[in-house]
Design a protein around this motif. Structure first.
Motif, short mmCIF file in Angstrom:
data_model
loop_
_atom_site.label_atom_id
_atom_site.label_comp_id
_atom_site.label_asym_id
_atom_site.label_seq_id
_atom_site.Cartn_x
_atom_site.Cartn_y
_atom_site.Cartn_z
N LYS A 65 -8.36 8.32 -0.70
CA LYS A 65 -8.27 8.14 0.75
C LYS A 65 -9.26 9.02 1.50
CE LYS A 65 -3.69 6.38 1.49
NZ LYS A 65 -2.43 6.97 1.03
N LYS A 89 -10.07 6.26 3.77
CA LYS A 89 -9.80 6.38 5.20
C LYS A 89 -10.78 7.34 5.87
CE LYS A 89 -5.23 5.06 6.33
NZ LYS A 89 -3.98 5.49 5.67
N THR A 105 -10.99 -0.08 5.47
CA THR A 105 -9.90 0.87 5.72
C THR A 105 -10.38 2.14 6.42
OG1 THR A 105 -10.30 1.67 3.49
CG2 THR A 105 -8.45 0.16 3.79
#
Lengths: 152, 514
Positions: free
Chosen positions: B181, B206, B232
């Motif tokens: 992430k 992210k 994302t």
């Protein structure tokens, strides 16, 4: 606007009525609600009433909704006051938060104990928690040598 | 725990009675150094080191500047041995590992690299290796190659690496980081093809930070296509190595595309790409831009940069470095409207003029807050009269025209709040800057009087001003009082309700005109 209430029963037989939305901050209770076995109340065999009262207090405070927004700073101050407890109570809370699976309370209580260890020498830590040193001087020396950097 | 026994023999040791996992969780809130020191408390505590899932080795915290070189070296050696032995102990116990943080200085970066496969094998979730350099970036940086195991980890959620001598990303295999992430690499070398490969292997990314990046020469023919397309992604910070203008690194021809519809925050500091093919930021809220031209770039290719600015024109908060301001000046005719912009911060510089400011302010119809970092600008003085495109202008005339332009747009500006940081800072004369190509020679004239004049211009023209704050970093109280008095004397203010505040080292003064 009535909210669904559930009943929590402590190990010493006391009953506490709590809003379901507040109680399900405990993953353990949330699962029971999902499995629909809460009709007669939820028995919590591992939690005394004295501790359950504190847990409910915490969950109520942390049940934040738009009507009562609260700043992080205020929450931190409240946490500090909330955790101003006797050592034995803190450890009971750790066990309760672990059993009830309330992550934020579990972390808060563990952080509080960690703060009691931080910055202290082993001797001071033993004193704080009444830990008896059962090493012989040679054994202790060996442990210190094994992880030398940790003691520098 | 069963029934409680009343204690008649003094206070109890409750903590030692907790299950291993609970004690380890408590210890995970401490740096590993402190947690490891509990091994000596009692026999019950000794084995716990093997089961601590969050390792946080911070050597820098204990760095005593008064240490000798020898002491320092011994300390680092001891540290490295400790980390190694903890990892071995834990691997033998087959324990779970969640977090592996190492922060240290002046250690053998190769040894640190060797730890990576060991922790990856144990399914680590979070790696943070921070080996900063206190001396700035070396000119002979090694750029250690990152082990390929990192790029196929099924468990890694967060990866942060910053090495004193840089890291190199170059792997043959495909990249597959299904759980990643957050990725931060600071001082990193890779080629554009590797960059693409990296992005295409991260489907949950992210947050991406690539700072001090150096493009590596590759065998691929130019032009290099760089497409940042990660659905994302919410936060992107991309900055090329700051001395890239001077550095002897490979400067490929790059065709950039941004297709990041969910990005909320963008930081992009780079030389202008040879072409921005596609720029899509549907959700961008805040952007920080620093753009620079390289000498080989076509001087008047305005449409290219315009495309980038159009792509970010819906932001609410914008920060422009002095270089970006300069670049914006070149495409002021095609500047988009920043409909949603409420806060604009401009970093000023001694080598940059303000000609892009009037059209920019005109194109920000809803601007509320304007922040200046410094109040510097370049005053140009040219020697010879030349063709139409380069009319002869003396310093005052150039300044006057810009001043008139700025006056006009300021008087129709909606800005309510102005903040001026580094007020009175007239800059370091020896600062590095690029000489304007069409400038025969230049003259820099800066003093506090110029800054006061500038603030007066704001106060005299802007009708909606409510607050002007000057941050004047000086301990000289008399200087601050001088500025205070001069501003207070102003008669022709456009907004009588405006409050002026000056904050210095020792003083905090304010007044309103009404």
């Amino acid at each position: 606007m009535s909210s669904k209430m559930i009943v929590l029963m402590s190990s010493d037989g006391q009953s506490f009525e709590v809003e379901e939305a507040v109680a399900i901050q405990s993953q353990t209770i949330a699962h029971m609600v999902e499995d629909d076995c809460v009709a007669d109340g939820i028995p919590l065999a591992n939690v005394e009433s004295k501790i359950l009262v504190k847990v409910i207090e915490y969950c109520k405070k942390y049940h934040v909704d738009e009507a009562n927004p609260i700043s992080e700073e205020d929450l931190n101050k409240w946490d500090e006051k909330f955790m101003d407890l006797e050592q034995s109570t803190i450890f009971e809370l750790i066990l309760a938060a672990n059993y009830l699976n309330i992550k934020s309370l579990f972390d808060l209580t563990c952080q509080t104990v960690a703060d009691m260890i931080k910055g202290k020498t082993p001797e001071e830590i033993r004193s704080t928690f009444n830990i008896e040193n059962d090493f012989t001087p040679e054994e202790e020396e060996a442990v210190r040598k094994e992880n030398q950097w940790a003691f520098e | 725990m069963g029934s409680k026994k009343k204690c008649f023999d003094g206070p109890r040791d409750i903590i030692s009675g907790l299950p291993d996992a609970l004690i380890c969780h408590i210890l995970s809130f401490l740096p590993t150094k402190e947690a490891a020191s509990t091994t000596v408390l009692a026999k019950r505590w000794k084995p716990l080191l093997a089961f601590m899932p969050n390792l946080d080795f911070d050597e820098s915290f204990y760095f005593d500047p008064l240490m000798t070189c020898e002491e320092r070296r011994k300390g680092s050696e001891s540290f490295m041995l400790f980390v190694g032995s903890v990892l071995t102990l834990q691997a033998e116990a087959n324990a779970t590992l969640n977090r592996f943080y190492v922060k240290c200085e002046g250690v053998d970066q190769n040894s640190v690299l060797e730890w990576i496969p060991k922790v990856l094998k144990r399914g680590v979730l979070d790696i943070d290796l921070h080996i900063p350099s206190s001396r700035g970036f070396g000119s002979n940086s090694t750029f250690y190659p990152l082990p390929s195991e990192i790029f196929v980890s099924k468990t890694l959620v967060r990866l942060k690496i910053q090495f004193q001598d840089g890291v190199n990303v170059n792997v043959e295999c495909d990249v597959s980081l299904p759980m990643l992430k957050t990725l931060h690499l600071d001082y990193v070398k890779m080629d554009t093809r590797m960059f693409q490969k990296l992005l295409s292997g991260c489907h949950m990314l992210k947050e991406l930070l690539l700072m001090n990046l150096i493009w590596e020469e590759s065998s691929e023919p130019e032009p290099c296509y760089v497409t940042v397309s990660v659905p994302t992604l919410k936060i992107l910070k991309f900055s090329r190595f700051e001395n890239f203008v001077k550095a002897k690194d490979f400067k490929p021809i790059v065709l950039w595309s941004f297709d990041i519809p969910n990005l909320v925050y963008l930081e992009y500091l780079d030389t202008i790409a040879d072409k921005y093919q596609h720029v899509r930021f549907d959700s961008l809220v805040e952007a920080r831009l620093g753009l620079c031209k390289t000498s080989k770039q076509i001087k008047n290719d305005n449409n290219n940069v315009t495309k980038l600015f159009m792509g970010i024109c819906n932001v609410k908060i914008l920060y422009l470095t002095e270089d970006a301001l300069k670049v914006l000046g070149c495409c002021r005719e095609t500047m988009p409207v920043f409909e949603n912009l409420i806060q604009l911060t401009i970093k000023t510089g001694l080598h940059v003029g303000w000609k892009s400011l009037p059209p920019l302010l005109k194109n920000c119809p809803n601007l509320q807050t304007l922040v200046f970092e410094g109040l510097n600008h370049i005053y140009r003085k040219r020697r010879s009269c030349g063709d139409e495109n380069r009319p002869c202008m003396c310093k005052n005339l150039d300044n006057m025209r810009v001043k008139k332009d700025i006056d006009a747009c300021l008087s129709s500006s909606s800005v309510k709040v102005i903040k001026i940081l580094n007020f009175g800072d007239t800059g370091d004369f020896c600062q590095f800057w690029e000489i304007e190509e069409d400038c025969e020679f230049w003259e820099i004239v800066e003093d506090v009087a110029d800054h006061i004049k500038q603030v007066k211009q704001f106060l005299e023209t802007m009708p909606d001003l409510e607050q002007v704050t000057l941050y004047y970093n000086t301990p000289q109280d008399e200087d601050v009082m001088k500025v205070f008095k001069k501003l207070k004397k102003l008669r022709r203010v456009a907004s009588a309700k405006c409050e002026v505040q000056i904050i210095s080292d020792n003083l905090n003064l304010s007044f309103t005109f009404r």
